[in-house]
Design a protein around this motif. Structure first.
Motif, PDB file in Angstrom:
ATOM      1  N   ASN A 165      -4.426  -0.446  -4.814  1.00 63.13           N
ATOM      2  CA  ASN A 165      -5.408   0.285  -4.030  1.00 63.13           C
ATOM      3  C   ASN A 165      -6.125  -0.587  -3.008  1.00 63.13           C
ATOM      4  O   ASN A 165      -7.038  -0.118  -2.349  1.00 63.13           O
ATOM      5  N   THR A 188       7.137   2.110  -1.427  1.00 62.74           N
ATOM      6  CA  THR A 188       6.556   2.879  -2.530  1.00 62.74           C
ATOM      7  C   THR A 188       6.630   2.086  -3.827  1.00 62.74           C
ATOM      8  O   THR A 188       6.187   2.562  -4.861  1.00 62.74           O
ATOM      9  N   ILE A 238      -2.511   5.481  -1.851  1.00 65.47           N
ATOM     10  CA  ILE A 238      -2.117   6.211  -3.068  1.00 65.47           C
ATOM     11  C   ILE A 238      -0.599   6.372  -3.114  1.00 65.47           C
ATOM     12  O   ILE A 238       0.014   6.217  -4.168  1.00 65.47           O
ATOM     13  N   LYS A 239       0.035   6.628  -1.968  1.00 67.10           N
ATOM     14  CA  LYS A 239       1.473   6.880  -1.918  1.00 67.10           C
ATOM     15  C   LYS A 239       2.295   5.674  -1.484  1.00 67.10           C
ATOM     16  O   LYS A 239       3.419   5.499  -1.927  1.00 67.10           O
ATOM     17  N   TYR A 240       1.744   4.854  -0.575  1.00 66.64           N
ATOM     18  CA  TYR A 240       2.521   3.779   0.052  1.00 66.64           C
ATOM     19  C   TYR A 240       1.723   2.478   0.086  1.00 66.64           C
ATOM     20  O   TYR A 240       0.506   2.497  -0.013  1.00 66.64           O
ATOM     21  N   GLU A 252      -7.449   3.227   4.217  1.00 66.81           N
ATOM     22  CA  GLU A 252      -7.196   4.650   4.012  1.00 66.81           C
ATOM     23  C   GLU A 252      -6.628   4.888   2.611  1.00 66.81           C
ATOM     24  O   GLU A 252      -5.491   4.549   2.317  1.00 66.81           O
ATOM     25  N   LYS A 253      -7.426   5.474   1.750  1.00 61.55           N
ATOM     26  CA  LYS A 253      -7.005   5.725   0.364  1.00 61.55           C
ATOM     27  C   LYS A 253      -5.815   6.673   0.307  1.00 61.55           C
ATOM     28  O   LYS A 253      -4.959   6.543  -0.555  1.00 61.55           O
ATOM     29  N   ASP A 254      -5.734   7.621   1.244  1.00 64.83           N
ATOM     30  CA  ASP A 254      -4.614   8.571   1.259  1.00 64.83           C
ATOM     31  C   ASP A 254      -3.281   7.858   1.445  1.00 64.83           C
ATOM     32  O   ASP A 254      -2.274   8.252   0.868  1.00 64.83           O
ATOM     33  N   ILE A 255      -3.261   6.805   2.246  1.00 68.95           N
ATOM     34  CA  ILE A 255      -2.033   6.032   2.457  1.00 68.95           C
ATOM     35  C   ILE A 255      -1.740   5.171   1.240  1.00 68.95           C
ATOM     36  O   ILE A 255      -0.611   5.126   0.749  1.00 68.95           O
TER      37      ILE A 255
END
Length: 51
Positions: free
Chosen positions: A10, A5, A22-24, A17-20
């Protein structure tokens, strides 16, 4: 998948995968395929330089 983290970026050359992202940030990704027994692909981040 091993992630951190502490890196905020980006872009990743393997994961889209933007969802991944964003967090990791993935440091190591291990892929295996059900149809190909014994076939394993490993992507490991050795060094990162963001300017």
């Amino acid at each position: 998948m091993w992630v951190t983290t502490q890196i905020k970026c980006n872009y990743h050359p393997v994961i889209n995968e933007k969802d991944i992202l964003i967090k990791y940030y993935p440091l190591e990704i291990v892929e295996s395929f059900e149809g190909l027994e014994g076939q394993i692909t490993t992507y490991t981040l050795d060094k990162i330089s963001i300017k």
